[in-house]
Motif scaffolding. Structure first.
Motif, PDB file in Angstrom:
ATOM      1  N   MET A  47       0.790  -1.385  -0.012  1.00 49.82           N
ATOM      2  CA  MET A  47      -0.013  -0.083   0.085  1.00 49.82           C
ATOM      3  C   MET A  47       0.807   1.072   0.147  1.00 49.82           C
ATOM      4  N   ARG A  48       0.459   1.795  -0.670  1.00 53.11           N
ATOM      5  CA  ARG A  48       1.589   3.447  -0.997  1.00 53.11           C
ATOM      6  C   ARG A  48       1.007   4.682  -0.077  1.00 53.11           C
ATOM      7  N   ILE A  49       2.177   5.243   0.196  1.00 51.72           N
ATOM      8  CA  ILE A  49       1.350   6.311   1.378  1.00 51.72           C
ATOM      9  C   ILE A  49       0.088   7.299   1.125  1.00 51.72           C
ATOM     10  N   GLY A  50       0.098   7.527   0.224  1.00 49.59           N
ATOM     11  CA  GLY A  50      -1.741   8.016   0.045  1.00 49.59           C
ATOM     12  C   GLY A  50      -2.417   7.648   0.825  1.00 49.59           C
ATOM     13  N   ALA A  51      -2.774   6.000   0.187  1.00 50.12           N
ATOM     14  CA  ALA A  51      -4.106   5.005   0.560  1.00 50.12           C
ATOM     15  C   ALA A  51      -4.023   5.202   2.107  1.00 50.12           C
ATOM     16  N   LEU A  52      -2.912   4.615   2.803  1.00 54.45           N
ATOM     17  CA  LEU A  52      -2.511   4.563   4.343  1.00 54.45           C
ATOM     18  C   LEU A  52      -3.258   5.579   5.082  1.00 54.45           C
ATOM     19  N   ALA A  53      -2.474   6.750   4.096  1.00 53.71           N
ATOM     20  CA  ALA A  53      -3.531   8.050   4.850  1.00 53.71           C
ATOM     21  C   ALA A  53      -4.732   7.865   4.183  1.00 53.71           C
ATOM     22  N   ALA A  54      -5.560   7.808   3.396  1.00 50.46           N
ATOM     23  CA  ALA A  54      -6.878   7.276   3.285  1.00 50.46           C
ATOM     24  C   ALA A  54      -7.537   7.155   3.959  1.00 50.46           C
ATOM     25  N   GLN A  55      -6.725   5.245   3.679  1.00 54.35           N
ATOM     26  CA  GLN A  55      -7.841   4.774   5.383  1.00 54.35           C
ATOM     27  C   GLN A  55      -7.257   5.369   6.282  1.00 54.35           C
ATOM     28  N   GLY A  90      -5.115   9.707   8.442  1.00 54.31           N
ATOM     29  CA  GLY A  90      -3.881  10.770   8.600  1.00 54.31           C
ATOM     30  C   GLY A  90      -3.951  11.380   7.562  1.00 54.31           C
ATOM     31  N   SER A  91      -3.247  12.250   7.798  1.00 51.67           N
ATOM     32  CA  SER A  91      -1.895  12.865   6.393  1.00 51.67           C
ATOM     33  C   SER A  91      -1.104  12.713   6.389  1.00 51.67           C
ATOM     34  N   VAL A  92      -0.448  12.707   4.978  1.00 47.95           N
ATOM     35  CA  VAL A  92       1.167  12.329   4.586  1.00 47.95           C
ATOM     36  C   VAL A  92       2.440  12.701   5.095  1.00 47.95           C
ATOM     37  N   ARG A  93       2.155  13.859   5.632  1.00 47.11           N
ATOM     38  CA  ARG A  93       3.087  14.424   6.885  1.00 47.11           C
ATOM     39  C   ARG A  93       3.117  13.809   7.630  1.00 47.11           C
ATOM     40  N   ALA A  94       2.267  13.540   8.751  1.00 43.86           N
ATOM     41  CA  ALA A  94       1.910  13.195   9.411  1.00 43.86           C
ATOM     42  C   ALA A  94       2.578  11.462   9.899  1.00 43.86           C
ATOM     43  N   LEU A 112       6.678   3.380  12.464  1.00 48.63           N
ATOM     44  CA  LEU A 112       5.899   3.363  11.264  1.00 48.63           C
ATOM     45  C   LEU A 112       6.903   2.418  10.422  1.00 48.63           C
ATOM     46  N   MET A 113       6.871   1.232   9.778  1.00 47.01           N
ATOM     47  CA  MET A 113       8.087   0.532   9.034  1.00 47.01           C
ATOM     48  C   MET A 113       7.259   1.258   7.517  1.00 47.01           C
ATOM     49  N   ALA A 114       8.277   1.733   6.841  1.00 47.01           N
ATOM     50  CA  ALA A 114       8.139   1.141   5.318  1.00 47.01           C
ATOM     51  C   ALA A 114       8.643   0.443   3.888  1.00 47.01           C
ATOM     52  N   ARG A 156       7.634   4.959  -1.111  1.00 49.36           N
ATOM     53  CA  ARG A 156       7.401   4.166  -0.156  1.00 49.36           C
ATOM     54  C   ARG A 156       5.840   3.094   0.028  1.00 49.36           C
ATOM     55  N   HIS A 157       6.243   1.867   0.434  1.00 49.54           N
ATOM     56  CA  HIS A 157       4.687   0.792   0.756  1.00 49.54           C
ATOM     57  C   HIS A 157       5.235   0.092   2.375  1.00 49.54           C
ATOM     58  N   TYR A 158       3.831  -0.042   2.116  1.00 53.25           N
ATOM     59  CA  TYR A 158       3.437  -0.818   4.256  1.00 53.25           C
ATOM     60  C   TYR A 158       2.610  -1.951   3.210  1.00 53.25           C
ATOM     61  N   LEU A 159       3.160  -2.424   4.512  1.00 54.71           N
ATOM     62  CA  LEU A 159       1.856  -3.950   4.803  1.00 54.71           C
ATOM     63  C   LEU A 159       0.724  -3.992   5.272  1.00 54.71           C
ATOM     64  N   ASP A 160      -0.678  -4.521   4.981  1.00 54.36           N
ATOM     65  CA  ASP A 160      -1.450  -4.169   4.532  1.00 54.36           C
ATOM     66  C   ASP A 160      -1.438  -4.079   6.538  1.00 54.36           C
ATOM     67  N   GLY A 161      -1.218  -4.193   7.377  1.00 49.29           N
ATOM     68  CA  GLY A 161      -1.009  -4.496   9.109  1.00 49.29           C
ATOM     69  C   GLY A 161      -0.732  -2.490   9.594  1.00 49.29           C
ATOM     70  N   ALA A 162      -0.037  -2.113   8.567  1.00 50.20           N
ATOM     71  CA  ALA A 162      -0.065  -0.345   9.006  1.00 50.20           C
ATOM     72  C   ALA A 162      -1.304   0.504   9.356  1.00 50.20           C
ATOM     73  N   VAL A 163      -2.837   0.183   8.790  1.00 50.56           N
ATOM     74  CA  VAL A 163      -3.553   1.036   8.871  1.00 50.56           C
ATOM     75  C   VAL A 163      -3.507   0.590  10.798  1.00 50.56           C
ATOM     76  N   ASP A 164      -3.970  -0.518  10.965  1.00 48.77           N
ATOM     77  CA  ASP A 164      -3.468  -0.439  12.216  1.00 48.77           C
ATOM     78  C   ASP A 164      -2.673   0.403  13.295  1.00 48.77           C
ATOM     79  N   ARG A 165      -1.901  -0.480  12.820  1.00 49.95           N
ATOM     80  CA  ARG A 165      -0.173   0.465  13.861  1.00 49.95           C
ATOM     81  C   ARG A 165      -0.943   1.779  13.315  1.00 49.95           C
ATOM     82  N   VAL A 166      -1.436   2.559  12.719  1.00 51.75           N
ATOM     83  CA  VAL A 166      -0.791   4.219  12.269  1.00 51.75           C
ATOM     84  C   VAL A 166      -2.526   4.391  13.371  1.00 51.75           C
ATOM     85  N   ARG A 167      -3.874   3.600  13.285  1.00 48.35           N
ATOM     86  CA  ARG A 167      -4.946   3.731  14.266  1.00 48.35           C
ATOM     87  C   ARG A 167      -4.106   3.799  15.507  1.00 48.35           C
TER      88      ARG A 167
END
Length: 127
Positions: A1-9, A12-16, A26-28, A36-47
């Motif tokens: 998942m790219r940074i924009g998609a993670l931000a949207a889900q 949050g903001s790309v900057r954050a 957070l690791m990418a 940057r590419h994030y694993l699916d678990g990144a959504v839960d981590r960001v939340r």
């Protein structure tokens, strides 16, 4: 998942997200083009990170707590850290309440019929 998609889900903001990465929260992985590419678990981590920030924790404290989160354990040390953060927030609340009381005294003094806005009763400001 790219940074924009993670931000949207995550709302949050790309900057954050970049900041979280800079802080080690957070690791990418990076593509050959540097994206940057994030694993699916990144959504839960960001939340989780967002929730901990909203609870008043600093990025350093969150970083210290993440190994316990990742291991799915809570330790006496992690609980002590959370209690210390709560005590810090309680102290801030106390200080803010005192500041508000002093401001109320300034307002009351300025509204006094004897007030000419050039003198504020210093005795009324002592907490």
């Amino acid at each position: 998942m790219r940074i924009g998609a993670l931000a949207a889900q995550t709302g949050g903001s790309v900057r954050a997200l970049r900041y979280y990465e800079e802080q080690g929260l957070l690791m990418a992985a990076r593509s050959s083009g540097g994206q940057r590419h994030y694993l699916d678990g990144a959504v839960d981590r960001v939340r989780l990170i967002q929730m901990l920030y909203a609870a008043g924790l600093s990025s350093r404290t969150i970083l210290d707590l993440l190994p316990c989160v990742d291991a799915k354990v809570n330790t006496p040390e992690s609980r002590a850290m959370l209690r210390a953060e709560r005590a810090r927030i309680d102290q801030q609340i106390t200080e803010l309440l005192q500041a508000r009381d002093r401001l109320d005294a300034v307002i009351a003094s300025s509204e006094s019929p004897a007030s000419d806005c050039t003198r504020i009763d210093a005795d009324a400001l002592v907490a």
